[in-house]
Motif scaffolding. Structure first.
Motif, PDB file in Angstrom:
ATOM      1  N   LEU A 285      -8.625 -19.944 -16.268  1.00 59.00           N
ATOM      2  CA  LEU A 285      -7.497 -21.067 -16.255  1.00 59.00           C
ATOM      3  C   LEU A 285      -8.431 -22.440 -15.685  1.00 59.00           C
ATOM      4  CD1 LEU A 285      -4.891 -19.200 -14.121  1.00 59.00           C
ATOM      5  CD2 LEU A 285      -4.615 -20.105 -16.630  1.00 59.00           C
ATOM      6  N   ARG A 286      -9.257 -22.058 -14.837  1.00 65.86           N
ATOM      7  CA  ARG A 286     -10.045 -23.264 -14.439  1.00 65.86           C
ATOM      8  C   ARG A 286     -11.030 -23.797 -15.446  1.00 65.86           C
ATOM      9  NH1 ARG A 286     -12.194 -23.470  -8.274  1.00 65.86           N
ATOM     10  NH2 ARG A 286     -11.602 -25.728  -8.856  1.00 65.86           N
ATOM     11  N   ASP A 287     -11.288 -22.862 -16.531  1.00 64.91           N
ATOM     12  CA  ASP A 287     -12.281 -23.333 -17.413  1.00 64.91           C
ATOM     13  C   ASP A 287     -11.549 -24.421 -18.425  1.00 64.91           C
ATOM     14  OD1 ASP A 287     -14.883 -22.377 -17.279  1.00 64.91           O
ATOM     15  OD2 ASP A 287     -14.203 -20.537 -18.436  1.00 64.91           O
ATOM     16  N   ASN A 288     -10.285 -24.148 -18.582  1.00 64.83           N
ATOM     17  CA  ASN A 288      -9.357 -25.102 -19.297  1.00 64.83           C
ATOM     18  C   ASN A 288      -8.362 -26.105 -18.666  1.00 64.83           C
ATOM     19  OD1 ASN A 288      -9.451 -23.462 -22.125  1.00 64.83           O
ATOM     20  ND2 ASN A 288      -9.590 -22.066 -20.706  1.00 64.83           N
ATOM     21  N   LEU A 289      -8.675 -26.305 -17.245  1.00 63.02           N
ATOM     22  CA  LEU A 289      -8.019 -27.378 -16.652  1.00 63.02           C
ATOM     23  C   LEU A 289      -8.863 -28.736 -16.262  1.00 63.02           C
ATOM     24  CD1 LEU A 289      -5.996 -24.938 -14.134  1.00 63.02           C
ATOM     25  CD2 LEU A 289      -5.032 -26.288 -16.021  1.00 63.02           C
ATOM     26  N   PRO A 290      -8.142 -29.763 -15.975  1.00 65.69           N
ATOM     27  CA  PRO A 290      -9.033 -30.851 -15.657  1.00 65.69           C
ATOM     28  C   PRO A 290      -9.910 -30.486 -14.282  1.00 65.69           C
ATOM     29  CG  PRO A 290      -6.677 -31.500 -16.059  1.00 65.69           C
ATOM     30  CD  PRO A 290      -6.773 -30.028 -16.002  1.00 65.69           C
ATOM     31  N   PRO A 291     -11.090 -30.914 -14.007  1.00 64.02           N
ATOM     32  CA  PRO A 291     -11.822 -30.618 -12.957  1.00 64.02           C
ATOM     33  C   PRO A 291     -11.076 -30.977 -11.642  1.00 64.02           C
ATOM     34  CG  PRO A 291     -13.073 -31.815 -14.664  1.00 64.02           C
ATOM     35  CD  PRO A 291     -11.701 -32.150 -15.117  1.00 64.02           C
ATOM     36  N   ASP A 292     -10.296 -31.871 -11.565  1.00 58.81           N
ATOM     37  CA  ASP A 292      -9.483 -32.272 -10.525  1.00 58.81           C
ATOM     38  C   ASP A 292      -8.240 -31.560  -9.922  1.00 58.81           C
ATOM     39  OD1 ASP A 292      -8.227 -33.585 -12.328  1.00 58.81           O
ATOM     40  OD2 ASP A 292      -8.177 -35.374 -11.244  1.00 58.81           O
TER      41      ASP A 292
END
Length: 213
Positions: free
Chosen positions: A38-45
């Motif tokens: 999920l974090r790979d595919n979300l904005p960094p913030d």
């Protein structure tokens, strides 16, 4: 098959303003491996929360998050937030999340708990928010379809790395709510608050005549 849950999230993010912060919670995060996807595919913030009832799973999830931030994150990002709680009673305010994710959680729960989980997801979502559920039908859920569950193995992944592939890549089919899904091996329900519901189903790819059996 878990990664099918990433598709509606990507579509949802495309429709949002780039400067809008994203709040996401995964209910029943387990070891946290999918949370790193999920974090790979979300904005960094993006603000992400991983929730599980098992403290042992949460410790594993924290290790996976540290590893992801060390090896995979494109830039310095803050850790995910981890909550030890039951998914039916999340200690967060109503309308506090843009995205709620449940992957392989519902089949672990009795029917009453499933209803509670759906109600809790709806409570957590902001208007226009998105809830994504990825799961597999279980023996006895629909007795008439029990004989079809053997095709579930066609969705198994080969390998465990970034180059892992599906033995039989699924074909995505989108439609309105079916009265009797003909291929129950996998069911992905996408619910968007304020925008109704749509159901996306997957089924194994038919073998080409030229393929070896």
């Amino acid at each position: 098959m878990q990664r099918h849950a990433l598709v509606p999230i990507a579509q949802f993010l495309q429709d949002r303003a780039k400067d809008q912060k994203v709040d996401l919670i995964e209910l029943g995060c387990g070891t946290g491996r999918f949370h790193t996807f999920l974090r790979d595919n979300l904005p960094p913030d993006a603000n992400t929360i991983a929730l599980d009832l098992s403290p042992f799973y949460l410790e594993h999830a924290k290790r996976n998050d540290r590893r992801w931030r060390r090896l995979r994150a494109a830039e310095a990002v803050k850790p995910a937030t981890f909550i030890h709680a039951a998914a039916e009673s999340v200690p967060l305010p109503s309308e506090s999340q843009d995205i709620v994710v449940m992957v392989y959680l519902l089949h672990e729960c009795p029917s009453d708990a499933r209803r509670s989980l759906a109600a809790e997801a709806a409570r957590l979502l902001r208007p226009g928010g998105l809830c994504v559920v990825a799961d597999s039908i279980q023996l006895g859920d629909r007795p008439a379809l029990d004989s079809s569950l053997a095709v579930f193995k066609d969705f198994n992944e080969v390998g465990d790395g970034p180059c892992s592939t599906l033995r039989n890549p699924p074909k995505l089919i989108s439609s309105g709510p079916p009265s009797q899904p003909p291929w129950p091996a996998a069911l992905r329900v996408v619910y968007q608050r304020g925008h109704g519901r749509r159901i996306l189903r997957t089924r194994p790819r038919k073998k080409d005549h030229g393929e070896q059996h």
